[in-house]
Write an enzyme that holds these catalytic residues in place. Structure first.
Site, short mmCIF file in Angstrom:
data_model
loop_
_atom_site.label_atom_id
_atom_site.label_comp_id
_atom_site.label_asym_id
_atom_site.label_seq_id
_atom_site.Cartn_x
_atom_site.Cartn_y
_atom_site.Cartn_z
N ASN A 9 -27.70 -35.39 116.82
CA ASN A 9 -26.48 -36.10 117.20
C ASN A 9 -26.01 -35.52 118.53
OD1 ASN A 9 -24.05 -37.40 117.44
ND2 ASN A 9 -23.03 -36.27 115.80
N LYS A 11 -23.75 -36.59 120.46
CA LYS A 11 -22.31 -36.80 120.71
C LYS A 11 -22.11 -37.23 122.17
CE LYS A 11 -21.40 -33.27 117.30
NZ LYS A 11 -20.46 -32.41 116.67
N HIS A 97 -18.98 -40.52 111.01
CA HIS A 97 -18.98 -39.10 111.39
C HIS A 97 -17.54 -38.58 111.32
CE1 HIS A 97 -19.36 -35.43 113.71
NE2 HIS A 97 -20.67 -35.49 113.43
N GLU A 99 -15.87 -36.74 113.17
CA GLU A 99 -15.11 -36.81 114.43
C GLU A 99 -14.54 -38.21 114.62
OE1 GLU A 99 -18.24 -35.27 116.90
OE2 GLU A 99 -17.98 -33.31 115.95
N GLU A 169 -21.63 -33.33 105.52
CA GLU A 169 -21.25 -32.44 106.61
C GLU A 169 -19.87 -31.86 106.34
OE1 GLU A 169 -23.41 -33.48 110.46
OE2 GLU A 169 -21.71 -34.82 110.36
N GLY A 175 -19.86 -27.59 114.33
CA GLY A 175 -19.58 -27.03 115.66
C GLY A 175 -18.84 -25.70 115.61
N SER A 215 -23.61 -26.83 111.82
CA SER A 215 -24.19 -25.63 112.41
C SER A 215 -25.60 -25.33 111.90
CB SER A 215 -23.25 -24.43 112.22
OG SER A 215 -22.01 -24.70 112.86
#
Ligand code: PEP
Length: 253
Positions: A9, A11, A97, A99, A169, A175, A215
């Site tokens: 990904n 991003k 996702h 985010e 996730e 991250g 991660s």
């Protein structure tokens, strides 16, 4: 064997040129995937056609979009529909996702619409779920992620949901450099499979790849992927470094 998947990904990172170089470096490693293994690159929209053509001669390597809109078409300036992705030969799309849930207010109901539009356009959703830190600290992560599946996926008939890819996730691990332990990952992946089995059947649950995201790095991928219910990873940061993502692909079962 169920599909084992290394999904990158990117991003909102990399220029077009740097993205192309990254793909070249990864493909130059010449990793031959077995029939049950896939490498998927979720790249920014302007890089989709380039990515698709870079991987088209490679067996089991695919380009993916990072998102699509929850409406079929219309006056949604700046948005991209599942139908548009289909029209440029894209077969995979990340949906939900964390985010996007956080910064774009995507709800479980909107994600159900996106999933439907993906299927209508022969696009396999890579459906993301996962809990925030407060929920993990409270110990209610299982019911939280079960509700995400129920509200966005469980309207699907068995023959459709069988095709999906799920990415678990935990938001506290994305991250942050903080990874779920193999025990935490295995436990919740197994739980997700049980929830799917209860709603559909053991055989449907057994077919669905459940990726871990949060991660994943070159040095922990092998251990995470060795869990019986972890079928690969959705990888952010480490997918931007060729040597690291190469090791992650090599770590697939
Ligand atoms: C992600 O983008 O889905 C992700 C898991 O990111 P990272 O690997 O950087 O934690």
């Amino acid at each position: 064997m169920r599909k084992q998947i290394a999904a990158a990904n990117w991003k909102m990172n990399l220029t077009y040129q740097n993205g192309e170089k990254l793909l070249d470096d990864i493909l130059d490693a010449n990793i031959k995937l077995s029939s049950h293994q896939l490498a998927i690159f979720a790249v920014p929209y302007p890089y989709l056609i380039m990515t698709r053509s870079e991987v088209e001669d490679e067996k089991n390597y695919y380009a993916a979009a990072q998102n699509c809109h929850h409406k079929r078409s219309g006056a949604y300036t700046g948005e991209v529909s599942a139908d548009m992705l289909h029209s440029i030969g894209i077969n995979y799309c990340v949906v939900g996702h964390s985010e996007r849930r956080e910064y774009n207010g995507e709800t479980n109901a909107m994600l159900a619409d996106k999933v439907n539009l993906c299927y209508e356009n022969n696009i396999i959703p890579v459906f993301c779920c996962g809990e925030p830190l407060a929920i993990r600290e409270e110990g209610t992560q299982n019911s939280y992620v079960a509700a995400q599946l129920r509200e966005s996926l469980f309207h699907l008939p068995a023959e459709k949901i069988k095709e999906i890819i799920i990415a678990y996730e935990p938001i506290w691990a994305i991250g942050t450099g903080k990874t779920a332990t193999t025990e935490q990952a295995q436990e919740i992946h197994h739980f997700l499979r049980t929830v799917i089995a209860d709603q559909y059947s053991e055989s449907v649950a057994d077919d669905i790849p459940i990726l871990y995201g949060g991660s994943v790095k070159a040095n922990n991928a092998k251990e995470l992927f060795s869990c019986p219910d972890v079928d690969g990873g959705l990888v952010g940061g480490a997918s931007l470094v060729a040597e690291d993502f190469i090791e992650i692909i090599k770590a697939l079962k």
